[in-house]
Design a protein around this motif. Sequence first.
Motif, short mmCIF file in Angstrom:
data_model
loop_
_atom_site.label_atom_id
_atom_site.label_comp_id
_atom_site.label_asym_id
_atom_site.label_seq_id
_atom_site.Cartn_x
_atom_site.Cartn_y
_atom_site.Cartn_z
N ASN A 1 -7.34 -3.26 8.09
CA ASN A 1 -6.51 -4.03 7.16
C ASN A 1 -5.06 -3.57 7.13
O ASN A 1 -4.36 -3.74 6.13
CB ASN A 1 -7.09 -3.93 5.75
N SER A 2 -4.60 -2.99 8.24
CA SER A 2 -3.22 -2.50 8.25
C SER A 2 -2.20 -3.62 8.39
O SER A 2 -1.01 -3.41 8.14
CB SER A 2 -3.04 -1.50 9.41
N GLU A 3 -2.63 -4.81 8.81
CA GLU A 3 -1.73 -5.97 8.91
C GLU A 3 -2.33 -7.14 8.12
O GLU A 3 -2.35 -8.28 8.59
CB GLU A 3 -1.51 -6.36 10.37
N GLY B 1 3.04 0.39 0.32
CA GLY B 1 1.90 -0.01 1.14
C GLY B 1 1.82 -1.52 1.33
O GLY B 1 1.47 -2.00 2.41
N ASN C 1 2.69 -3.17 12.72
CA ASN C 1 2.59 -1.71 12.76
C ASN C 1 3.55 -1.15 13.81
O ASN C 1 3.73 -1.72 14.88
CB ASN C 1 1.16 -1.28 13.09
N PHE D 1 -3.68 3.45 1.32
CA PHE D 1 -3.27 2.70 2.51
C PHE D 1 -3.37 3.60 3.74
O PHE D 1 -3.23 4.83 3.65
CB PHE D 1 -1.82 2.20 2.34
N ARG D 2 -3.61 2.96 4.92
CA ARG D 2 -3.68 3.67 6.19
C ARG D 2 -2.69 3.07 7.15
O ARG D 2 -2.44 1.87 7.14
CB ARG D 2 -5.10 3.58 6.77
N ALA D 3 -2.15 3.94 8.00
CA ALA D 3 -1.15 3.46 8.96
C ALA D 3 -1.78 2.57 10.02
O ALA D 3 -1.19 1.59 10.48
CB ALA D 3 -0.45 4.66 9.62
N LEU D 4 -2.99 2.88 10.43
CA LEU D 4 -3.67 2.09 11.46
C LEU D 4 -5.08 1.84 10.98
O LEU D 4 -5.73 2.70 10.37
CB LEU D 4 -3.70 2.82 12.80
N TYR E 1 4.19 -2.44 3.91
CA TYR E 1 3.77 -1.97 5.23
C TYR E 1 2.74 -2.93 5.84
O TYR E 1 2.80 -3.25 7.04
CB TYR E 1 3.19 -0.56 5.13
N ILE E 2 1.76 -3.39 5.04
CA ILE E 2 0.73 -4.26 5.61
C ILE E 2 1.25 -5.69 5.80
O ILE E 2 0.54 -6.51 6.38
CB ILE E 2 -0.52 -4.29 4.72
#
Length: 771
Positions: free
Chosen positions: A642-644, A616, A624, A636-639, A619-620
């Motif tokens: 706080n995804s970036e 995670g 995305n 964690f979330r894909a979108l 990923y961030i």
Amino acid sequence: MGKARAAGARTKTPAGARGGGTRPNSNPFEVKVNRQKFQVLGRKTRHDVGLPGVSRARAIQKRCRTLLKEYKERDKSNVFVDKRLGEYNSNVSLEEKMLKRFALEQQRQHEKKNIYNLNEDEELTHYGQSLADIEKHNDIVDSDSDAEDRGALSAELTAAHFGGGEPLHKKPAPQPGEDGERPRSRKELIEELIAESKREKRERQARREDALELTEKLDQDWREIRALLARRAPKPGNREQEKPTPDAYDVMVRELGFEMKAQPSNRMKTEEELAKEEQERLKNLEADRLRRMRGKDEDEDTKPKHTSADDLSDGFILDQDDRRLLSYKDGKMNVEEEQSGEASDRESAEDAGEDTREDDAEDSSGSEGHSDLESDGESEGESERPGQAQQRASGHVSPGGSGEAASTELPYVFAGTRVVLTILTAPEACEDLKSLLSGRPTEEQLLVLERIQKCHHPSLAAGNRAKLEKLFGFLLEYIGDLATDEPPALGTIDKLVVQLYNLCQMFPESASSCMKFVLRDAMHEMEGMVEAKGRAVFPGLDVLIYLKIAGMLFPTSDFRHPVVTPALVCLSQLLTKCPVLSLQDAVKGLFVCCVFLDYVSLSRRFVPELINFLLGILYIAAPNSQSPGYTLVHPFRALGKNSELLLVSDEEDTATWQRRSLALHWASGPPARTETEANHIRLSCLAVCLALVKRCVLMYSGLPSFHDIVRPLRALLTEHLASCSHPRELQELIRGTLTDMEAQEQHCQPLICAKSKPVPLKLFTPRLVKV
């Protein structure tokens, strides 16, 4: 069938009645009949009838002849036994005895000495001495003065002394008419012999002295000649040949010969004795500090020396002549002048005493005022304060400087919040410990804790064990307070962990109970937050430090441990239930990952929560993508918002970033003030994450499903490397991690059906029966 016994066969008689004539046995009770249980045909029976009384009488007579005689002679040792041949045989005559003894002696000598001698010569003796030796006349005569004719006397002297009055050698006496000489008397002959012997003695002495002089002269001439002889210098080659180089064995033998032998030493002191000595030392130092703080001298505290009964107290010294001159004025004695003189003398003495007192104070404060600090600093490694060091270096101290310095010194003995010399009690509450440690440097805090442990060692008193067990909980709470301060005193915490470790080694059960209580509170707080809000947040820095300390105090490689196992569960709950919403959360999460890796570094236990959290973070930190090829798991979330969170888009900040360790105070401090500082923190978080991924790759490389585990990580690392927006150091770290992943071998094999031989169909086999 056996033969029938004849009718006229004789009957057996008892053993006692066989010798002489038959004696009537009037007493039938003295005869014992030995009955047989079974009669066997053809067996001759003996001892069927016995006489016990007769057998007992014979035995008694035999004992009287043998045992009784030995019993009577048991204490006698003067027994003479004549072992000569035939001495007790009266049938042999005396001549035969002598002949037999002589033959036996000859036989013994022949057997021992002349075994191989074929000439059987008999050696005659006289009084035990061989006649052949006697005939040699080897009489030894000792004479130190007579060097010649040793052992022989002249015939005249022998005849004169042992002749018995007869003429010497029976020589015919000269007639008075021959040559007109009259015959000499015996006295004249003896005097002539004595004079002749003296003359010969003087001649021998003269010859001996001449020989000695010639020998000395020859020695002197030889010394002169020897100096003229040419000495040949040895060649270096020959010298090397004469002295070969010693081998390793010879060198070792010589070293062992010169090696110092072990000296006997005193026995090693026990832990109780060492603790008692340390307590006494600290008591003495504290008493000295209090004395200096109150301004007392050593002479006031010391007791007076013992005074003998014979002491006349005449060891005083007169400093000055205090005798007064007697004067009169108007017929009266002058008293005013005496009083004024005494007053002036007293004032001068007081001034002199003050001056000397000031000088002594300066000397003592300059040279001896900090003697206890120096000794204690040497023994315990204490460091002086800068002000005291400058004051001592300059050498200028005020008259009351010794008391002020003693009052500002660190106490040696602690009792609650006050310094007490007699009653020693440990802190009873955490506030007491905080009052002792707060406001002091780190070195002094360590010294305070060390002195408290030494003064309250369990071997010194019965209740010291409970006091030190409480001290562990108080110190753990104090460390939590230091972690929550702003900024956190991480350096002090790092050094206080050593004292925690010492207390944990002394009392492991109480330390484990305290640590479990702290972890239980943290878990209850997180569970209550999850039930209330549906999600939890990362705890404060104090809980994170408690988790780190638990792994340092207790073994983490055990399969199940009462403290480490709950700590592992708490770490996994933090990584799965606490979402990353800010940079502080990212820093705390990475710290939890580092602690997790420290826990499983020895056991190599697989932790899926750790891999998921690192995935995670990677990923961030990347932009995305629509189809990532992997699935993210909570928290964690894909979108989303706080995804970036860790994505850095500013190239200038990327160029100015320098790799360094991630500071832990960022987890509790305020957010970054500028965007550049925030970007640097993001890049530092990414660098730490990549380092943790590399550690995981090296740790889990032996698992059969390694490639399946790291497949999502490999995809994300490939994306990061393709973006080319990271600094050069991060790109090299990514390449190295991918290389390590690809270098691992494939351990698992695809599942296939087991190969087996087909089972044939059952057929009916004909039954064959023989006719």
